[in-house]
Design a protein around this motif. Structure first.
Motif, mmCIF file in Angstrom:
data_model
loop_
_atom_site.group_PDB
_atom_site.id
_atom_site.type_symbol
_atom_site.label_atom_id
_atom_site.label_comp_id
_atom_site.label_asym_id
_atom_site.label_seq_id
_atom_site.Cartn_x
_atom_site.Cartn_y
_atom_site.Cartn_z
ATOM 1 N N THR A 1 -10.095 40.852 -2.926
ATOM 2 C CA THR A 1 -10.984 41.509 -1.970
ATOM 3 C C THR A 1 -10.568 41.222 -0.531
ATOM 4 O O THR A 1 -10.395 42.140 0.270
ATOM 5 C CB THR A 1 -12.455 41.052 -2.180
ATOM 6 O OG1 THR A 1 -12.805 41.282 -3.544
ATOM 7 C CG2 THR A 1 -13.397 41.821 -1.269
ATOM 8 N N ASN A 2 -10.402 39.946 -0.199
ATOM 9 C CA ASN A 2 -10.116 39.554 1.187
ATOM 10 C C ASN A 2 -8.839 38.740 1.299
ATOM 11 O O ASN A 2 -8.487 37.993 0.381
ATOM 12 C CB ASN A 2 -11.272 38.722 1.747
ATOM 13 C CG ASN A 2 -12.521 39.560 1.950
ATOM 14 O OD1 ASN A 2 -12.452 40.656 2.502
ATOM 15 N ND2 ASN A 2 -13.654 39.055 1.498
ATOM 16 N N THR B 1 -13.485 37.637 -6.181
ATOM 17 C CA THR B 1 -13.642 38.931 -6.851
ATOM 18 C C THR B 1 -14.007 38.668 -8.314
ATOM 19 O O THR B 1 -14.935 39.263 -8.863
ATOM 20 C CB THR B 1 -12.330 39.727 -6.768
ATOM 21 O OG1 THR B 1 -11.912 39.743 -5.400
ATOM 22 C CG2 THR B 1 -12.508 41.134 -7.294
ATOM 23 N N ASN C 1 -20.305 40.161 -7.202
ATOM 24 C CA ASN C 1 -20.395 41.531 -6.660
ATOM 25 C C ASN C 1 -19.839 42.553 -7.641
ATOM 26 O O ASN C 1 -20.305 43.684 -7.695
ATOM 27 C CB ASN C 1 -19.665 41.624 -5.320
ATOM 28 C CG ASN C 1 -20.498 40.996 -4.220
ATOM 29 O OD1 ASN C 1 -21.724 40.984 -4.298
ATOM 30 N ND2 ASN C 1 -19.842 40.478 -3.203
ATOM 31 N N GLY D 1 -16.320 32.961 -1.330
ATOM 32 C CA GLY D 1 -17.287 33.713 -0.519
ATOM 33 C C GLY D 1 -18.751 33.518 -0.875
ATOM 34 O O GLY D 1 -19.588 33.313 0.013
ATOM 35 N N LEU D 2 -19.084 33.544 -2.162
ATOM 36 C CA LEU D 2 -20.495 33.548 -2.538
ATOM 37 C C LEU D 2 -21.004 32.201 -3.041
ATOM 38 O O LEU D 2 -22.146 32.087 -3.468
ATOM 39 C CB LEU D 2 -20.737 34.630 -3.590
ATOM 40 C CG LEU D 2 -20.658 36.045 -3.007
ATOM 41 C CD1 LEU D 2 -20.554 37.083 -4.096
ATOM 42 C CD2 LEU D 2 -21.852 36.334 -2.111
#
Ligand SMILES: Nc1ncnc2c1ncn2[C@@H]1O[C@H](COP(=O)(O)OP(=O)(O)O)[C@@H](O)[C@H]1O
Ligand SMILES: CC(C)(COP(=O)(O)O)[C@@H](O)C(=O)NCCC(=O)O
Ligand SMILES: [K+]
Length: 256
Positions: free
Chosen positions: A10-11, A132, A155, A222-223
């Protein structure tokens, strides 16, 4: 100065390491078609914005997306005159063993996390990376990567519901107040949030039972902060775990 690049599905995250601290961390979305010139335009603008004087001599890359490595190599060569070290390539040495089935390609991010975790905490670890995909990397007492678990990302799970069911909207993850949702959004958030709390707890318990020893559980990605507040799932949360691993691997290759 070292430029460490962690490219996820993703990033893509760029951090500048001066040997003691990270001077800045910059994040962009991952696109294999982004050119070296486009990387530099974006990168130099932000670096100027932060008032950092660029003196990059080395570049190290970990990428879960093989196609982006070509343009990142050109970026390193054209703008910093260096040949980057790419984790997972034979010329990049690792300070830990990798004990998996012959012929298996382990995601480089998981190897980097292993190196970082072992450097900071020693062995017997479970590293949970909320990217991801959500990955669990198991680190043995001697620091070896000995396997793990790959689960669908938070996500990704929400997106799969939206993609597959006409009446389910695209939503962001959040911690719901209750388990029983009284509208569609709350029901979806509950399924994914509480489902994930259960998934993490069950997988960690089973890994510890299979290894038959106490293990430290570290979260990153990230999460991770969303779950860090909940229910003592983790012994620690380390935002910069992957970046730290890249600096350790870079130093190891310089020394060996
Ligand atoms: N601070 C944040 N708050 C909410 N969502 C985030 C945050 N950072 C990343 N995400 C989301 O979490 C997921 C994983 O992100 P990231 O860790 O960057 O993944 P990867 O390493 O696989 O590229 C992505 O869907 C991303 O949009
Ligand atoms: C599991 C992953 C997709 C996680 O990647 P991410 O969520 O960080 O983008 C990546 O580590 C990968 O492509 N691994 C290859 C297979 C393996 O590690 O066994
Ligand atoms: K990752």
């Amino acid at each position: 100065m070292l430029l460490a690049i962690d490219c996820g599905n993703t990033n893509t995250v760029f951090s500048i390491w001066d040997g003691e601290t990270f001077l800045c961390t910059l994040r962009t979305s991952t696109h294999h078609a982004r050119t070296a010139d486009a990387y530099f335009t974006w990168f130099s603008t932000l670096v100027n914005h932060y008032g950092i004087k660029l003196d990059i001599t080395d570049v190290i890359i970990s990428s879960t997306v093989p196609r982006v490595v070509f343009n990142l190599r050109v970026f390193a060569d054209r703008f910093f005159g260096c040949r980057p070290l790419v984790v997972g390539k034979p010329e990049c040495l690792l300070p830990v063993d990798v004990r998996v089935d012959a012929g298996t390609q382990v995601g480089p991010d998981r190897l980097v996390n292993t190196v970082a975790g072992f450097d900071r905490h020693g062995g017997d670890l479970i590293l949970v990376d909320f990217g991801t995909a959500t990955t669990f990397d198991v680190v043995a007492a001697d620091g070896a990567y000995i396997g793990g678990v790959i689960a669908p990302g938070v996500n990704l799970s929400l997106e799969a519901l939206h993609q597959a069911a006409a009446a389910l909207p695209h939503i962001d993850i959040a911690k719901p107040q209750n388990v029983i949702g009284t509208n569609t959004v709350e029901c979806m958030q509950s399924g994914v949030f509480w489902g994930y709390v259960g998934l993490v707890r069950e997988i960690c318990d089973r890994i510890k039972a299979e290894r038959d020893r106490p293990m430290k559980v570290i979260s990153t990605g990230g999460l991770a902060p969303l779950f860090q507040q909940s229910y003592a799932l983790f012994d620690a949360f380390e935002d910069d775990l992957t970046m730290h691993g890249l600096t350790v691997i870079h130093q190891y290759n310089k020394d060996n």
